[in-house]
Design an enzyme around this catalytic site. Sequence first.
Site, PDB file in Angstrom:
ATOM      1  N   HIS A  95      12.664   4.569   2.642  1.00  0.00           N
ATOM      2  CA  HIS A  95      12.876   4.747   1.207  1.00  0.00           C
ATOM      3  C   HIS A  95      13.745   3.818   0.610  1.00  0.00           C
ATOM      4  O   HIS A  95      14.627   4.268  -0.221  1.00  0.00           O
ATOM      5  CB  HIS A  95      13.180   6.335   0.706  1.00  0.00           C
ATOM      6  CG  HIS A  95      12.141   7.388   1.542  1.00  0.00           C
ATOM      7  ND1 HIS A  95      11.019   7.289   0.599  1.00  0.00           N
ATOM      8  CD2 HIS A  95      12.042   8.005   2.718  1.00  0.00           C
ATOM      9  CE1 HIS A  95      10.177   8.402   1.115  1.00  0.00           C
ATOM     10  NE2 HIS A  95      10.675   8.896   2.517  1.00  0.00           N
ATOM     11  N   ASP A 133      15.449   5.736  -4.162  1.00  0.00           N
ATOM     12  CA  ASP A 133      14.061   5.791  -3.326  1.00  0.00           C
ATOM     13  C   ASP A 133      13.423   4.616  -3.487  1.00  0.00           C
ATOM     14  O   ASP A 133      13.829   3.588  -4.088  1.00  0.00           O
ATOM     15  CB  ASP A 133      13.396   6.943  -3.553  1.00  0.00           C
ATOM     16  CG  ASP A 133      12.592   7.679  -2.510  1.00  0.00           C
ATOM     17  OD1 ASP A 133      11.903   6.967  -1.890  1.00  0.00           O
ATOM     18  OD2 ASP A 133      12.876   8.709  -2.483  1.00  0.00           O
ATOM     19  N   GLU A 179      10.802   9.888   7.107  1.00  0.00           N
ATOM     20  CA  GLU A 179       9.633   8.941   6.803  1.00  0.00           C
ATOM     21  C   GLU A 179      10.066   7.707   7.010  1.00  0.00           C
ATOM     22  O   GLU A 179       9.616   6.642   6.021  1.00  0.00           O
ATOM     23  CB  GLU A 179       9.076   9.289   5.491  1.00  0.00           C
ATOM     24  CG  GLU A 179       8.889  10.685   5.032  1.00  0.00           C
ATOM     25  CD  GLU A 179       8.131  10.946   3.963  1.00  0.00           C
ATOM     26  OE1 GLU A 179       7.085  11.535   3.776  1.00  0.00           O
ATOM     27  OE2 GLU A 179       8.567  10.579   2.954  1.00  0.00           O
TER      28      GLU A 179
HETATM   29  C1  ACM Z   1      10.927  14.487   2.354  1.00  0.00           C
HETATM   30  O1  ACM Z   1      10.039  15.458   1.857  1.00  0.00           O
HETATM   31  N1  ACM Z   1      10.478  13.165   2.747  1.00  0.00           N
HETATM   32  C2  ACM Z   1      11.994  14.839   2.902  1.00  0.00           C
END
Ligand code: ACM
Length: 734
Positions: A254, A184, A317
């Site tokens: 990420h 991440d 995201e």
């Molecule tokens: C997430 O909670 N961004 C998958």
Amino acid sequence: PATKPATPTPALTTPVIPLPAKVEARSGQFVLGADTVLVVTGANPDAERIARDFAGRVQLARGFQPELGKAGKGAVTFSLDPKAALASDEAYTLDITDQGATIAARAPAGLFYGAVTLWQLATADGGKGEARIAAQRIEDAPRFVWRGLMLDVARHFRSVDEVKALLDQMALHKLNTFHWHLTDDQGWRIQIRQYPKLTQVGGCRIPAGAAGRDANGKPQPYCAFYTQDEIRDVVQYAAQRYITVEPERDRPGHAQAAIAAYPQLGVTGKAPPVSPDWGVHTWLFNVDDGTFTFLENVLGEMMELFPSRYIHLGGDEAAKDQWQKSAAVQAKLRELNLKDDMQLQSWFMGRLGRFIESKGRRLIGWDEILEGGPPADATVMSWRGTQGAIEAARAGHDVVLSPAPELYFDHIQSDAADETPGRLDVISLKDIYAYQLIPAQLSAEQTKHVLGAQGNLWTEHMRTNDRVQRALFPRAAALAENTWTPAPRHDWNDFLQRMPADMARYRTTGFHAADSAFAVRFAAQPAADGRGTVTLSNQTGFGHIRYTTDGCEPPPESDAYTQPQAGPLPATIKANAFADGKALATTRSFAVDAKNLRARGSHALRSCKKGLALRMEDDAPANGKPDGDRAILLADVFDPCWVYDGAELDGIGTMEVRVGQLPHNFQLWKDARLVVTRPATVPGGALEVRLDGCEGKPVATLPLAPARHSDGLSTLQATLPALSGRHDLCFTFA
Ligand code: ACM
């Protein structure tokens, strides 16, 4: 009294979590004792390992170890028969008579689950020595094939031993999928031989705030990763417990830690730091062929390590700002004849999906992969509520439900004062138990696409292993029953009856499960004549609350709490909840004095608005040790503003506030516009207190300068003007 039977016959209950699909009572009982022999039919090494594993667990819980041997009276037989007529490889039967117990399965997974059920039956009374188990026949098979937990080790890392302890606990609740979130923005945690900087650079960050610097201001990096040998060890450990490890390598967002290590993978060519922040970041991978070579090489090494059918490619995201601003990315979009960034993301994921499919694996991704058209046979993990699951199942994709907030285990589980850090709102044990996994909008045919569900544990606020364990269990036990037991057999009250034994088993296995559902909470009010009234309760209402006022631990026979009573001050109340004479939680203690009656922790104040409320840690260790305790404070990170409702101000002339320091390390992307700031009115800022609303002139201003350099909480004081009656007090920082 009538004559007592020589040996008490245990009541027939099924103290097993998850509750088996079918249980039939028989007469008699089986005594599992030190002379019980474990018999393995056929020479199968898996079956032998399962029998030995069972013996080890009996030793741990009851203090004796049955031996493997030849058939005889009173044996436990482990029977593996590939031709056995059972619903699946995870199904089993368990026959218990006064002659012995027989576990039968067609595959090792079922045999293992049968042994887990027998172990739970044998440990239901929490005692030592021989176990008496009522005769019965159990026929059991899971409701869903995907019964999972996700652990994020990027935000906070967990050691191999800590992961193994979690896998053990999963296996003892028949959970079979461990989704390992390995990369991440805040850290890259898996060794990749071809790209050593991923872990050398991407595996380290300087934490935000005081926690990231020593006393001289020198950075204290947070560095950790798993070697490939460690990964193989964990995968094998999981496999022996019939748990599949699903690795996740998130992309195209990420990605900040990877781009910190290899800036050429990014859109701007610049090297960001590995992020010390939480939230949504904007560093994306670029879409060059060289980047795909990198991504495929990484996936290649990962597929060597993880034999799972599914490979999780993330996809959540991905804020597209960098792609939108990049001439190269926009040129690629046009060259590919795509209409927008979502289609570009879909193309990006599809290209990697084809790569993993060429290796015989299948793609799973977060529900954003639905936008712009996912690869045809992709499986969708629905996290933004259940809409993704509904759309995906309707379009013929398999789905796994892990909706936020319902199955987000980083949410706090009670509103008690001593709850660990996490997100709000509360997701309680009962919420997880009662969550309806199958969206009502799906037809019976579409429902077949629901593979199951998983709980997700993001670890921004889970700095220690203790927190991880408490956040996961016992809520994961509720998820286990939800995903294993047929829906018509779900029964919250029956589940509660089985919880004392479950809580005792965590203690036996050295696992720190949360007792938030059972622990006693205190609410105090001033009463007439300088006395105080204390109300005791627990979240579930399960068990009997007992208390003492003499400073001793409340024994099961101590005073039973019935209703709030006014009492003299000061007093110390110690209380716990009991069922069947067993304590359900650790004892909680409350010192009632004139000050504490009026004191309110941030958890007991009302947030002025509903924004993004979190229970967070002060960034400075209270006792100077990096791993030491820290104050936990609840604040809304969009607008830190709290109300103390109806404070009684008669005769109150001073106010004391204890404040801590939280790093405001949130990347909020589009939500950044929601952040409210108030200009300072004194140098260094102040806490301002207003009466009956948050506007107008403060009744008190408490300068923060004295609190700036302390580690842990500081106490600020103010004199109040003459006030009387009940008023709401509003607190904001300027
Ligand atoms: C997430 O909670 N961004 C998958």
